[in-house]
Scaffold this motif. Sequence first.
Motif, PDB file in Angstrom:
ATOM      1  N   LEU A  62      41.532  42.058  38.084  1.00  7.68           N
ATOM      2  CA  LEU A  62      43.099  42.249  38.037  1.00  7.68           C
ATOM      3  C   LEU A  62      43.669  40.787  37.786  1.00  7.68           C
ATOM      4  O   LEU A  62      42.912  39.874  37.431  1.00  7.68           O
ATOM      5  CB  LEU A  62      43.448  42.337  39.669  1.00  7.68           C
ATOM      6  N   GLU A  85      48.201  43.037  38.515  1.00 10.34           N
ATOM      7  CA  GLU A  85      48.020  44.282  37.490  1.00 10.34           C
ATOM      8  C   GLU A  85      46.610  44.352  37.402  1.00 10.34           C
ATOM      9  O   GLU A  85      45.654  43.458  37.082  1.00 10.34           O
ATOM     10  CB  GLU A  85      48.711  43.781  36.043  1.00 10.34           C
ATOM     11  N   LYS A  86      46.175  45.611  37.066  1.00 12.68           N
ATOM     12  CA  LYS A  86      45.042  46.013  36.624  1.00 12.68           C
ATOM     13  C   LYS A  86      44.790  45.570  35.227  1.00 12.68           C
ATOM     14  O   LYS A  86      45.495  45.926  34.241  1.00 12.68           O
ATOM     15  CB  LYS A  86      44.504  47.545  36.744  1.00 12.68           C
ATOM     16  N   VAL A 113      47.832  45.563  43.912  1.00 15.16           N
ATOM     17  CA  VAL A 113      48.613  46.243  42.764  1.00 15.16           C
ATOM     18  C   VAL A 113      49.996  46.467  43.496  1.00 15.16           C
ATOM     19  O   VAL A 113      50.960  46.004  42.824  1.00 15.16           O
ATOM     20  CB  VAL A 113      48.007  47.238  41.986  1.00 15.16           C
TER      21      VAL A 113
END
Length: 126
Positions: free
Chosen positions: A107, A91-92, A86
């Motif tokens: 992710l 990005e989650k 991250v």
Amino acid sequence: MLRLGFPTVGVADLERAVRFWTSALDLVDSPEWASDHWRTLEHADGSGRALGLMLSESPAERRPRVHLDLVVDTTAEQEAEVARLVELGAEKIDWDDYPPNPDFVVLADPDGNPFCVVDLSRAPSN
């Protein structure tokens, strides 16, 4: 003889993808086949090709049928690697299809391509 090569990821920004994946997986950008539309990433230890990056105009799929699984051996490693990825620009994803007690975290790379970080210590056994 037919052989399996290496996975290739379509990306919108080739240079950004090279920076992300080389940092994420300790790979190096190889001059092999390098062009404005393609990069080959190799293992830093010289053991060969690892990942292809191809310039693509098509958008990333939210639920691709084929994706990358990055694996670690413990839950602590998984948590640390997810945080590091991250920080590198992943990005989650709000994944609505997690099973109970999942062994993976979904992710997306900076181009929006989903991938998983799998904790092998929690993988289902037969």
